[in-house]
Design an enzyme around this catalytic site. Structure first.
Site, PDB file in Angstrom:
ATOM      1  N   GLY A 250      -8.397   4.885  -9.999  1.00 50.16           N
ATOM      2  CA  GLY A 250      -8.561   3.647  -9.247  1.00 50.16           C
ATOM      3  C   GLY A 250      -9.327   3.923  -7.967  1.00 50.16           C
ATOM      4  N   LYS A 251      -9.229   3.022  -6.990  1.00 51.75           N
ATOM      5  CA  LYS A 251     -10.027   3.171  -5.774  1.00 51.75           C
ATOM      6  C   LYS A 251      -9.706   4.473  -5.038  1.00 51.75           C
ATOM      7  CE  LYS A 251     -11.505   0.804  -1.585  1.00 51.75           C
ATOM      8  NZ  LYS A 251     -11.432  -0.427  -0.765  1.00 51.75           N
ATOM      9  N   ILE A 252      -8.419   4.754  -4.843  1.00 56.85           N
ATOM     10  CA  ILE A 252      -8.040   5.981  -4.133  1.00 56.85           C
ATOM     11  C   ILE A 252      -8.436   7.200  -4.948  1.00 56.85           C
ATOM     12  CG2 ILE A 252      -6.087   7.349  -3.297  1.00 56.85           C
ATOM     13  CD1 ILE A 252      -4.709   4.772  -2.500  1.00 56.85           C
ATOM     14  N   GLY A 253      -8.239   7.142  -6.260  1.00 56.18           N
ATOM     15  CA  GLY A 253      -8.622   8.257  -7.126  1.00 56.18           C
ATOM     16  C   GLY A 253     -10.116   8.529  -7.071  1.00 56.18           C
TER      17      GLY A 253
ATOM     18  N   ARG B 134       3.009   0.922   3.331  1.00 56.44           N
ATOM     19  CA  ARG B 134       3.730  -0.283   3.741  1.00 56.44           C
ATOM     20  C   ARG B 134       3.876  -1.261   2.579  1.00 56.44           C
ATOM     21  NH1 ARG B 134       1.988  -2.121   8.281  1.00 56.44           N
ATOM     22  NH2 ARG B 134       0.686  -0.325   8.703  1.00 56.44           N
TER      23      ARG B 134
ATOM     24  N   TYR C  47      -9.747   2.376   7.288  1.00 60.67           N
ATOM     25  CA  TYR C  47     -10.416   1.113   6.982  1.00 60.67           C
ATOM     26  C   TYR C  47     -10.137   0.638   5.556  1.00 60.67           C
ATOM     27  CZ  TYR C  47     -13.927  -2.490   7.907  1.00 60.67           C
ATOM     28  OH  TYR C  47     -14.559  -3.697   8.131  1.00 60.67           O
TER      29      TYR C  47
ATOM     30  N   GLY D  53      -5.511   9.460 -12.303  1.00 63.22           N
ATOM     31  CA  GLY D  53      -5.665   8.144 -11.699  1.00 63.22           C
ATOM     32  C   GLY D  53      -7.062   7.960 -11.147  1.00 63.22           C
TER      33      GLY D  53
ATOM     34  N   THR E 107       0.850  -1.189   0.000  1.00 61.41           N
ATOM     35  CA  THR E 107       0.000   0.000   0.000  1.00 61.41           C
ATOM     36  C   THR E 107       0.884   1.236   0.000  1.00 61.41           C
ATOM     37  OG1 THR E 107      -0.130   0.349   2.405  1.00 61.41           O
ATOM     38  CG2 THR E 107      -1.590  -1.333   1.464  1.00 61.41           C
ATOM     39  N   CYS E 108       0.252   2.399   0.096  1.00 59.71           N
ATOM     40  CA  CYS E 108       1.046   3.633   0.065  1.00 59.71           C
ATOM     41  C   CYS E 108       1.908   3.793   1.320  1.00 59.71           C
ATOM     42  CB  CYS E 108       0.145   4.851  -0.116  1.00 59.71           C
ATOM     43  SG  CYS E 108      -1.012   5.137   1.237  1.00 59.71           S
TER      44      CYS E 108
END
Length: 412
Positions: free
Chosen positions: A195-198, A60, A119, A193, A57-58
């Protein structure tokens, strides 16, 4: 993969780096995308590893798995990353056995996240395990542990406020903008971007900044166009990235790219800009920060933001830790019983043999319908032995005690 590999908990490890000791530049060297994950899986048997998963992840990158020693896992993951094993070791933490199990519970609960209670880690953990499971690299122990971690995380989500409020990296980005930029209808925002975070970032921009002057760009034009259409925003092709960078006042990046996609050379006689890089590896060339008219913010900077929601989450941490402790204890009890299962099965077989011999004596050498009472006595002795094995550590003594106890029950 039929070779006998280590599967005892003493050979279960986690080796990883995270935000506590490494910055985004270092973490970016060890970020693992799907293509790299696929290559790692293909080479795992050569490293004598057949049960593992990677969480990247961003904040770890961690590899969990069974091995003769942790160095095998480290060498496996570093075989496909930009960074090497020696650099990884300089920043890494390595845990084994029960400590590695405990660490995974804390990660799944959001207790070890850069933003407490984040989460989003649950979804990332599910994807990581699914990827390995789809390739037959998750054994019984790991699957049971993963399911228990998910149950613990779900209980924490439902019974505490550890993930309460709206605090995540994507929300922290919007918070930063609100505190530092005056947003007007003319303020142009570029999001790279989707994706999910975007997507989460995009929705937060709309909800909390009250603007729709947002242009979306993605490596796949179709995905950007689809999201833009659903939210009534603009979109542009990745081919027009440089012109959109020049036009934007605020740029947010969350692209899954191995190399930077925003370069210093793209900024020529440009107006003042705020760039928020939500990606690891970084989407923005480090030298962009040297430009006098550009402010560059990354995920490590965003994680330092403090607000009332985070303070409330900290107050909930003790409750979450108690829930983790309960699920951890249940899992360790399951593991202990699984470890004792061969001995208990052998005991049950031996008691059945004794029971059969005793019945033959009673019936003049002929075996008739077995007495239900014998089966009940066998199960009673096995259950009692299992209980003793949970609370004591006397090895073979339990086996002898159980046979003696059964003979007394039979005699009565």
């Amino acid at each position: 993969m039929n070779i006998n590999r280590p599967s005892d908990i003493s050979h279960f490890f986690v080796a990883g780096i995270n935000y506590k000791k490494s910055d985004t530049a270092i973490r970016g060297q060890f970020a693992v995308n799907n293509d790299q994950y696929e290559a790692i899986i293909k080479s795992a048997p050569d490293h004598h590893i057949d049960s593992f998963f990677i969480l990247s992840t961003c904040n770890r990158t961690e590899i969990y798995g069974f091995a003769e020693d942790a160095s095998r896992l480290v060498n496996l993951i570093c075989s496909q990353t930009k960074g090497d094993a020696a650099t990884f070791a300089d920043f890494a933490y390595i845990k084994k056995g029960a400590d590695a199990v405990q660490h995974l519970y804390n990660v799944g609960a959001g207790l070890d996240s850069q933003i407490l209670g984040d989460y989003e880690i649950v979804g990332q953990l599910k994807q990581a395990v699914k990827f390995s499971k789809d390739h037959n690299f998750i054994n019984c122990f790991t699957e049971r542990l993963f399911n228990s971690v998910l149950q613990s995380s779900k209980t924490i989500k439902n019974d505490t406020l550890l993930s309460g409020g709206t605090v995540s990296v994507s929300f922290a980005a919007v918070q930063y903008i609100k505190e530092n930029i005056t947003i007007t209808p003319e303020t142009k925002i570029l999001l790279i971007g989707t994706g999910k975070i975007g997507r989460n970032t995009c929705k937060n921009l709309i909800d909390y900044l009250g603007t729709n002057n947002i242009t979306l760009i993605n490596r796949s034009d179709e995905k950007a166009q689809e999201l833009a259409s659903s939210l009534q925003l603009k979109f542009a092709s990745i081919r027009d990235l440089e012109s959109n960078i020049a036009a934007a006042d605020i740029i947010l990046t969350a692209a899954n790219a191995v190399e930077p996609i925003i370069l210093k050379s793209q900024f020529k006689h440009t107006s003042s800009k705020l760039i928020i890089d939500l990606a690891v590896p970084s989407n923005v060339e480090a030298t962009v920060a040297d430009l006098a008219n550009v402010t560059l913010v990354n995920v490590d900077m965003l994680s330092k933001l403090k607000d009332e929601t985070l303070n409330k989450r900290k107050a909930e941490a003790p409750k979450a830790k108690m829930i983790v402790a309960e699920h951890f204890a249940d899992f360790m009890e399951w593991h202990q019983m699984r470890k004792n299962a061969p001995a208990l099965n052998a005991l049950k077989i031996k008691l059945s043999e004794i029971s059969k011999q005793h019945q033959e004596l009673l019936n003049g050498g002929e075996t008739k319908c077995p007495f239900i009472s014998f089966e009940q006595k066998i199960q009673r002795v096995v259950n009692g032995t299992a209980s003793k094995m949970r609370s004591q550590n006397k090895g073979g003594c339990h086996y002898i005690e159980a046979i003696n106890e059964f003979m007394i029950l039979v005699a009565n």
